[in-house]
Design a protein around this motif. Sequence first.
Motif, mmCIF file in Angstrom:
data_model
loop_
_atom_site.group_PDB
_atom_site.id
_atom_site.type_symbol
_atom_site.label_atom_id
_atom_site.label_comp_id
_atom_site.label_asym_id
_atom_site.label_seq_id
_atom_site.Cartn_x
_atom_site.Cartn_y
_atom_site.Cartn_z
ATOM 1 N N MET A 134 0.829 -1.187 0.000
ATOM 2 C CA MET A 134 0.000 0.000 0.000
ATOM 3 C C MET A 134 0.872 1.249 0.000
ATOM 4 N N PHE A 135 1.872 1.255 0.873
ATOM 5 C CA PHE A 135 2.736 2.425 0.959
ATOM 6 C C PHE A 135 3.604 2.529 -0.296
ATOM 7 N N ILE A 136 4.094 1.385 -0.753
ATOM 8 C CA ILE A 136 4.889 1.346 -1.985
ATOM 9 C C ILE A 136 4.009 1.723 -3.168
ATOM 10 N N ALA A 137 2.795 1.187 -3.197
ATOM 11 C CA ALA A 137 1.873 1.474 -4.307
ATOM 12 C C ALA A 137 1.588 2.971 -4.390
ATOM 13 N N SER A 138 1.361 3.604 -3.268
ATOM 14 C CA SER A 138 1.073 5.050 -3.260
ATOM 15 C C SER A 138 2.249 5.845 -3.810
ATOM 16 N N GLU A 139 3.448 5.465 -3.394
ATOM 17 C CA GLU A 139 4.641 6.161 -3.861
ATOM 18 C C GLU A 139 4.838 5.951 -5.364
ATOM 19 N N ILE A 164 -1.862 -14.036 4.365
ATOM 20 C CA ILE A 164 -1.169 -12.808 3.945
ATOM 21 C C ILE A 164 -0.733 -12.020 5.173
ATOM 22 N N ASN A 165 -1.589 -11.971 6.167
ATOM 23 C CA ASN A 165 -1.255 -11.270 7.399
ATOM 24 C C ASN A 165 -0.063 -11.928 8.087
ATOM 25 N N ALA A 166 -0.103 -13.259 8.188
ATOM 26 C CA ALA A 166 0.952 -13.983 8.885
ATOM 27 C C ALA A 166 2.277 -13.976 8.118
ATOM 28 N N GLU A 167 2.199 -14.090 6.800
ATOM 29 C CA GLU A 167 3.419 -14.281 6.017
ATOM 30 C C GLU A 167 3.943 -13.021 5.332
ATOM 31 N N TYR A 215 6.610 -6.793 8.248
ATOM 32 C CA TYR A 215 6.928 -5.368 8.260
ATOM 33 C C TYR A 215 7.107 -4.907 9.705
ATOM 34 N N THR A 216 8.305 -5.077 10.220
ATOM 35 C CA THR A 216 8.556 -4.767 11.633
ATOM 36 C C THR A 216 8.698 -3.267 11.893
ATOM 37 N N ASN A 217 8.906 -2.489 10.846
ATOM 38 C CA ASN A 217 9.106 -1.047 11.040
ATOM 39 C C ASN A 217 7.807 -0.244 11.002
ATOM 40 N N LEU A 218 6.659 -0.912 10.886
ATOM 41 C CA LEU A 218 5.382 -0.207 10.818
ATOM 42 C C LEU A 218 4.803 0.027 12.207
ATOM 43 N N THR A 219 4.096 1.135 12.333
ATOM 44 C CA THR A 219 3.348 1.365 13.566
ATOM 45 C C THR A 219 2.111 0.459 13.538
ATOM 46 N N ASP A 220 1.447 0.344 14.657
ATOM 47 C CA ASP A 220 0.218 -0.456 14.700
ATOM 48 C C ASP A 220 -0.818 0.096 13.735
ATOM 49 N N GLU A 221 -0.900 1.421 13.643
ATOM 50 C CA GLU A 221 -1.855 2.050 12.726
ATOM 51 C C GLU A 221 -1.502 1.742 11.271
ATOM 52 N N GLN A 222 -0.236 1.813 10.926
ATOM 53 C CA GLN A 222 0.189 1.488 9.554
ATOM 54 C C GLN A 222 -0.074 0.017 9.228
ATOM 55 N N ARG A 223 0.194 -0.849 10.184
ATOM 56 C CA ARG A 223 -0.058 -2.278 9.980
ATOM 57 C C ARG A 223 -1.554 -2.520 9.755
ATOM 58 N N LYS A 224 -2.386 -1.814 10.505
ATOM 59 C CA LYS A 224 -3.835 -1.927 10.341
ATOM 60 C C LYS A 224 -4.245 -1.429 8.959
ATOM 61 N N LEU A 231 -2.398 -1.403 6.239
ATOM 62 C CA LEU A 231 -1.923 -2.377 5.263
ATOM 63 C C LEU A 231 -2.840 -3.599 5.227
ATOM 64 N N TYR A 232 -3.245 -4.054 6.397
ATOM 65 C CA TYR A 232 -4.178 -5.179 6.496
ATOM 66 C C TYR A 232 -5.492 -4.843 5.771
ATOM 67 N N GLU A 233 -6.023 -3.661 6.033
ATOM 68 C CA GLU A 233 -7.283 -3.236 5.407
ATOM 69 C C GLU A 233 -7.128 -3.065 3.898
ATOM 70 N N TRP A 234 -5.938 -2.647 3.440
ATOM 71 C CA TRP A 234 -5.679 -2.512 2.007
ATOM 72 C C TRP A 234 -5.745 -3.881 1.333
ATOM 73 N N TYR A 235 -5.040 -4.843 1.910
ATOM 74 C CA TYR A 235 -5.099 -6.205 1.355
ATOM 75 C C TYR A 235 -6.523 -6.752 1.419
ATOM 76 N N GLU A 236 -7.207 -6.495 2.508
ATOM 77 C CA GLU A 236 -8.588 -6.948 2.662
ATOM 78 C C GLU A 236 -9.480 -6.366 1.561
ATOM 79 N N SER A 237 -9.302 -5.074 1.269
ATOM 80 C CA SER A 237 -10.133 -4.443 0.237
ATOM 81 C C SER A 237 -9.775 -4.981 -1.151
#
Length: 184
Positions: free
Chosen positions: A1-6, A36-39, A44-53, A55-61
């Motif tokens: 999601m972050f890469i896609a936006s950039e 996808i969430n697990a693997e 992505y260890t450098n993400l905040t909880d909000e960013q991880r959420k 990213l999860y919602e992006w994949y979900e959508s």
Amino acid sequence: MFIASEKKRDNIAEYLLYMWQIEDMIRAYDLDLDRINAEIISKYTNLTDEQRKQLYEWYESLIDMMRREGVEKQGHLQLNKNVIIALDDLHRRLLADEKFAKYSAEFYRTLPYIVELRAKAGDQKTGEIETCLNALYGILMLRLKGKEITKETMDAIRQISSFIAMLSYYYKKDYNNELFNHED
């Protein structure tokens, strides 16, 4: 999601190729968000909880769109098809405007490769721009698999890449309302 936006902001062709990769990756995980969430997301260890959420919602959508649009096994999401439509439209406008003679020349240098690729496509024919993007994506997949690529193929890919890079450049200028207001 972050890469896609950039990538969407900086290079529309790279964005599209990246999104096609994401579609294929989602398919490889059988559209299973838990896997996808697990693997992927959890790595992505450098993400905040909000960013991880996010990213999860992006994949979900994306998974939801793939199911609703019937592209679980193959094909592309409408949002990606819309990018190709926009690129096709810009391509036609550039060819029609004599101000962009360099673009037209680059296209006509690429056209023999497009014709050859379309001839090999059989019933799966696509437009000129999508044919070029498919070729670039195909090379990306061959490289990821460690397959050998012939010199002739690499010559074609260099020309196609040059042409698509020019189109992407003009797309960004057009997106920023700078294309038809200034001469390049």
